[in-house]
Scaffold this motif. Structure first.
Motif, PDB file in Angstrom:
ATOM      1  N   LEU A  15      58.625 -50.437 -67.675  1.00 54.93           N
ATOM      2  CA  LEU A  15      58.840 -49.930 -69.036  1.00 54.93           C
ATOM      3  C   LEU A  15      59.166 -48.445 -69.067  1.00 54.93           C
ATOM      4  CD1 LEU A  15      55.938 -51.791 -70.908  1.00 54.93           C
ATOM      5  CD2 LEU A  15      58.345 -52.445 -70.742  1.00 54.93           C
ATOM      6  N   PHE A  16      59.132 -47.803 -67.904  1.00 52.16           N
ATOM      7  CA  PHE A  16      59.465 -46.378 -67.810  1.00 52.16           C
ATOM      8  C   PHE A  16      60.840 -46.230 -67.163  1.00 52.16           C
ATOM      9  CE2 PHE A  16      54.873 -46.448 -67.951  1.00 52.16           C
ATOM     10  CZ  PHE A  16      54.530 -45.354 -68.719  1.00 52.16           C
ATOM     11  N   THR A  17      61.722 -45.464 -67.789  1.00 54.08           N
ATOM     12  CA  THR A  17      63.028 -45.168 -67.199  1.00 54.08           C
ATOM     13  C   THR A  17      63.319 -43.683 -67.356  1.00 54.08           C
ATOM     14  OG1 THR A  17      64.142 -45.709 -69.292  1.00 54.08           O
ATOM     15  CG2 THR A  17      64.004 -47.457 -67.646  1.00 54.08           C
ATOM     16  N   MET A  18      63.932 -43.103 -66.349  1.00 57.82           N
ATOM     17  CA  MET A  18      64.268 -41.690 -66.436  1.00 57.82           C
ATOM     18  C   MET A  18      65.507 -41.515 -67.309  1.00 57.82           C
ATOM     19  SD  MET A  18      64.687 -38.857 -63.414  1.00 57.82           S
ATOM     20  CE  MET A  18      66.462 -38.800 -63.368  1.00 57.82           C
ATOM     21  N   LEU A  19      65.369 -40.685 -68.307  1.00 59.91           N
ATOM     22  CA  LEU A  19      66.465 -40.476 -69.259  1.00 59.91           C
ATOM     23  C   LEU A  19      67.423 -39.402 -68.770  1.00 59.91           C
ATOM     24  CD1 LEU A  19      67.728 -40.831 -72.133  1.00 59.91           C
ATOM     25  CD2 LEU A  19      66.262 -38.944 -72.832  1.00 59.91           C
ATOM     26  N   CYS A  20      66.900 -38.266 -68.346  1.00 63.60           N
ATOM     27  CA  CYS A  20      67.761 -37.141 -68.029  1.00 63.60           C
ATOM     28  C   CYS A  20      66.992 -36.100 -67.227  1.00 63.60           C
ATOM     29  CB  CYS A  20      68.311 -36.501 -69.311  1.00 63.60           C
ATOM     30  SG  CYS A  20      67.007 -35.888 -70.402  1.00 63.60           S
ATOM     31  N   THR A  21      67.705 -35.120 -66.744  1.00 72.00           N
ATOM     32  CA  THR A  21      67.119 -33.992 -66.030  1.00 72.00           C
ATOM     33  C   THR A  21      67.531 -32.705 -66.734  1.00 72.00           C
ATOM     34  OG1 THR A  21      67.261 -35.199 -63.946  1.00 72.00           O
ATOM     35  CG2 THR A  21      66.918 -32.822 -63.808  1.00 72.00           C
ATOM     36  N   VAL A  22      66.553 -31.856 -67.031  1.00 70.70           N
ATOM     37  CA  VAL A  22      66.825 -30.578 -67.682  1.00 70.70           C
ATOM     38  C   VAL A  22      66.614 -29.470 -66.651  1.00 70.70           C
ATOM     39  CG1 VAL A  22      66.340 -29.136 -69.686  1.00 70.70           C
ATOM     40  CG2 VAL A  22      65.868 -31.576 -69.774  1.00 70.70           C
ATOM     41  N   HIS A  23      67.534 -28.512 -66.624  1.00 71.67           N
ATOM     42  CA  HIS A  23      67.509 -27.444 -65.625  1.00 71.67           C
ATOM     43  C   HIS A  23      67.259 -26.082 -66.280  1.00 71.67           C
ATOM     44  CE1 HIS A  23      69.210 -30.104 -62.488  1.00 71.67           C
ATOM     45  NE2 HIS A  23      69.862 -30.635 -63.499  1.00 71.67           N
ATOM     46  N   ALA A  24      66.713 -25.148 -65.494  1.00 72.86           N
ATOM     47  CA  ALA A  24      66.519 -23.772 -65.964  1.00 72.86           C
ATOM     48  C   ALA A  24      66.615 -22.823 -64.776  1.00 72.86           C
ATOM     49  CB  ALA A  24      65.172 -23.615 -66.651  1.00 72.86           C
ATOM     50  N   ASP A  25      67.192 -21.638 -65.037  1.00 71.17           N
ATOM     51  CA  ASP A  25      67.304 -20.587 -64.018  1.00 71.17           C
ATOM     52  C   ASP A  25      66.161 -19.590 -64.229  1.00 71.17           C
ATOM     53  OD1 ASP A  25      67.917 -18.528 -62.337  1.00 71.17           O
ATOM     54  OD2 ASP A  25      69.951 -18.183 -63.090  1.00 71.17           O
ATOM     55  N   THR A  26      65.171 -19.647 -63.355  1.00 76.24           N
ATOM     56  CA  THR A  26      64.006 -18.752 -63.461  1.00 76.24           C
ATOM     57  C   THR A  26      63.980 -17.746 -62.309  1.00 76.24           C
ATOM     58  OG1 THR A  26      62.701 -20.434 -62.300  1.00 76.24           O
ATOM     59  CG2 THR A  26      62.616 -20.444 -64.703  1.00 76.24           C
ATOM     60  N   SER A  27      65.154 -17.420 -61.784  1.00 78.06           N
ATOM     61  CA  SER A  27      65.232 -16.558 -60.591  1.00 78.06           C
ATOM     62  C   SER A  27      64.808 -15.118 -60.884  1.00 78.06           C
ATOM     63  CB  SER A  27      66.653 -16.581 -60.028  1.00 78.06           C
ATOM     64  OG  SER A  27      67.590 -16.143 -61.001  1.00 78.06           O
TER      65      SER A  27
END
Length: 595
Positions: free
Chosen positions: A524-536
């Motif tokens: 019942l769990f599916t991965m929808l998307c991936t969110v990215h961030a630049d924390t360099s």
């Protein structure tokens, strides 16, 4: 009926609403002049359909040449004599391609991908979708250029400022919207740039139908402060069921009363059940060959099914010639007889599913509706309408079917959506969250049961895997301006490894709104998307744990779910200032799972 507001933009634009349906498609548009009240028009003239002027729908079919190029599409693919040209040139016929895009979880018990007509060799559903969008776009250009004064110069002045609103079934999600946007780029509707792709918008078919009903004045009698209505958009592939509450009539403010439903019970399911029945009864007959059955099914779809209205009467399918007879299977003089009970069996699953979904929506809605509007191409069926009306009346519900139900509701409603947003809040159909490692609690029985699935955090704390942290729960109503967030953190013994963050957002499709563990009913769990961030640019202080130095990066995941298209972003602190990445989602290419 609320009047459209004058267009508030500073430059002239064109907005195209495109409804790519499973069996038929439609286009609507409006020219936006600053300060002027827009007028919504329908494209009512298509190549190959000149003898049906005024018809605003076109068949969603294509023929491909052996080299993979499009031979013909739409009404031109249904012209007399096309079948002979197809046979001579080995063209490949494509229909119902839209259903190849559906989410795998959607009503999987009713239809499997292997049951759908095959796509041409070497073509993906995105390729076919793009080819059909190319055709529809070309039809739009031709119609506008021919219909408006100085049409050619009008088009050339607007073609780089066209806003596209694409409709899709209620059950389509981010992955499907991503593929549709990709098809729009491939079709040449917009360039593959952030600015270009931002000109592609999405709306569910249920909400588009509501917009049409409101803007056409069809809901005037039911529009009262605090009242609700349900919309049943019955199309070729899906039946989309939505319910809405009129929070305020002046100004008009509408909210979803409960989460929308999407059923794979459109008119094509009637055809599929009819085909299975015909093949079964003709199995031993000389007329049970593919050519005769194809002829029967074509006639059934175009003539028998649309006029069926009473299960107490027999229906007929014409095929072949007057000399075609086989009394053992009720074929006489080139006609196959179908009893009323047989015809009823083709329709009954769709009728039952629609009634069940309407009842479910009424039970879940905080404000109960008494009126149901039936729109869409399948709504033209007199039997579907009479059967639904009879069943719903016993439940205290009235069913209304607009005269213009068969063609332009979704496309016109899509344009209306761009011009004026009536729906201010939407109800979440699933729970969104993040899979996490939870702090181990020795007094929690569920934690203790997972003692074998624990590990020690660099800080020395014991963690248990497979936890789930809900961000936005199923059934929650969210306004367009709302945002919800949850804090998270990642760690590493190398600070540089934390310069970029990638957080997977997961959907839970089960009955509850706040599951705790992803190892319970993992399907019942599916991965929808991936969110990215630049924390360099974040300065991180080293921390000491039992096993040495480690670094930690804290951040918030923000979901913007009030719009028709899910948006997400990551927020973090940099030099004492809140920073956030762009509201961008990278959708997984999960189409391979649908094969």
């Amino acid at each position: 009926m609320p009047a459209l507001h004058p267009y508030g933009g500073s430059v002239r634009k064109l907005v195209l609403g495109i409804d790519v349906g499973t069996t038929y498609s439609g286009i609507a548009y409006a020219i936006l002049d600053p300060g002027e009240v827009p007028v919504i028009h329908g494209v009512t003239r298509f190549p190959g359909q000149e003898n049906a002027a005024g018809d605003s729908k076109i068949p969603s079919i294509l023929y491909y040449k052996p080299d993979g190029s499009v031979a013909c599409a739409g009404a031109e693919a249904a012209l007399p004599g096309t079948d002979l040209e197809v046979e001579d040139n080995d063209y490949r016929f494509v229909e119902w391609f839209k259903l190849h895009l559906r989410p795998e979880h959607l009503d999987a018990g009713e239809i499997k991908r292997r049951d759908l007509p095959l796509l041409p060799p070497g073509k993906t559903v995105v390729d076919v979708f793009a080819d059909f969008l190319t055709y529809l776009f070309r039809c739009s250009k031709r119609y506008i250029c021919e219909t408006h004064a100085n049409g050619d110069s009008l088009w050339s002045s607007l073609e780089d400022r066209i806003e596209f609103v694409l409709s899709h079934p209620n059950g389509w999600e981010g992955a499907q919207q991503g593929k549709m946007r990709q098809a729009a780029v491939m079709a040449g509707l917009v360039p593959q740039t952030p600015v270009g792709q931002a000109r592609v918008h999405f709306i569910t078919e249920g909400e588009a139908s509501l917009n049409f009903c409101v803007q056409s004045g069809l809901t005037d009698e039911t529009m009262r402060d605090g009242q609700s209505v349900a919309i049943v958009d019955a199309g070729g592939g899906t039946v989309d069921i939505s319910s809405y509450s009129f929070v305020s009539v002046s100004p008009l403010v509408v909210e979803e009363a409960t989460s929308a439903d999407c059923l794979l019970q459109g008119s094509t399911r009637v055809n599929v059940r009819a085909e299975a029945h015909i093949r079964k009864i003709l199995k031993e007959s000389k007329f049970g060959n593919d050519d005769d059955i194809k002829s029967m099914l074509d006639y059934f779809d175009k003539a028998t099914k649309p006029v069926f209205k009473d299960d107490g009467e027999s229906s007929y399918i014409k095929f072949g010639s007057m000399g075609c007879n086989d009394p053992s299977v009720k074929i006489r003089r080139g006609q196959l007889l179908l009893t009323g009970a047989e015809m009823l069996s083709f329709f009954q699953p769709s009728i039952d599913a629609i009634v069940t979904a309407v009842v479910k929506q009424r039970e879940e809605a905080a404000k109960k509706f008494k009126t149901v509007f039936l729109v869409g191409g399948f709504a033209a069926s007199p039997f579907l309408y009479s059967a639904l009306r009879s069943k719903l009346e016993t439940l205290g519900l009235s069913l209304c079917r607009p005269d213009s139900h068969t063609s332009k509701a979704v496309a016109n409603g899509a344009v209306c959506f761009f011009l004026q947003r009536f729906v201010a809040a939407r109800v979440m159909k699933v729970t969104y969250g993040v899979e996490i490692n939870a702090w181990f609690k020795p007094k929690d029985a569920e934690h203790v049961a997972r003692i074998a699935n624990t590990f020690v955090h660099p800080s020395g704390h014991t963690m248990v895997r497979n936890g789930f942290s809900p961000i936005l729960g199923k059934g929650k109503s969210v306004r367009e301006t709302d945002e919800v967030s949850q804090p998270y953190h990642v760690w590493s013994d190398d600070s540089r490894a934390l310069d970029r963050i990638a957080c997977d957002i997961t959907c839970y499709r089960g009955p509850g709104a706040s599951p705790r563990w992803t190892d319970v009913d993992p399907e019942l769990f599916t991965m929808l998307c991936t969110v990215h961030a630049d924390t360099s640019r974040v300065t991180r202080k080293p921390k000491q744990g039992p096993k040495g130095t480690y670094y930690e990066q804290c951040y918030d995941v923000i979901l913007l779910c009030g719009l028709t298209e899910l948006q997400a972003q990551i927020r973090w602190i940099e030099n004492f200032i809140n920073c956030s990445g762009p509201a961008k989602i990278v959708y997984d290419d999960d189409l391979h799972a649908f094969q």
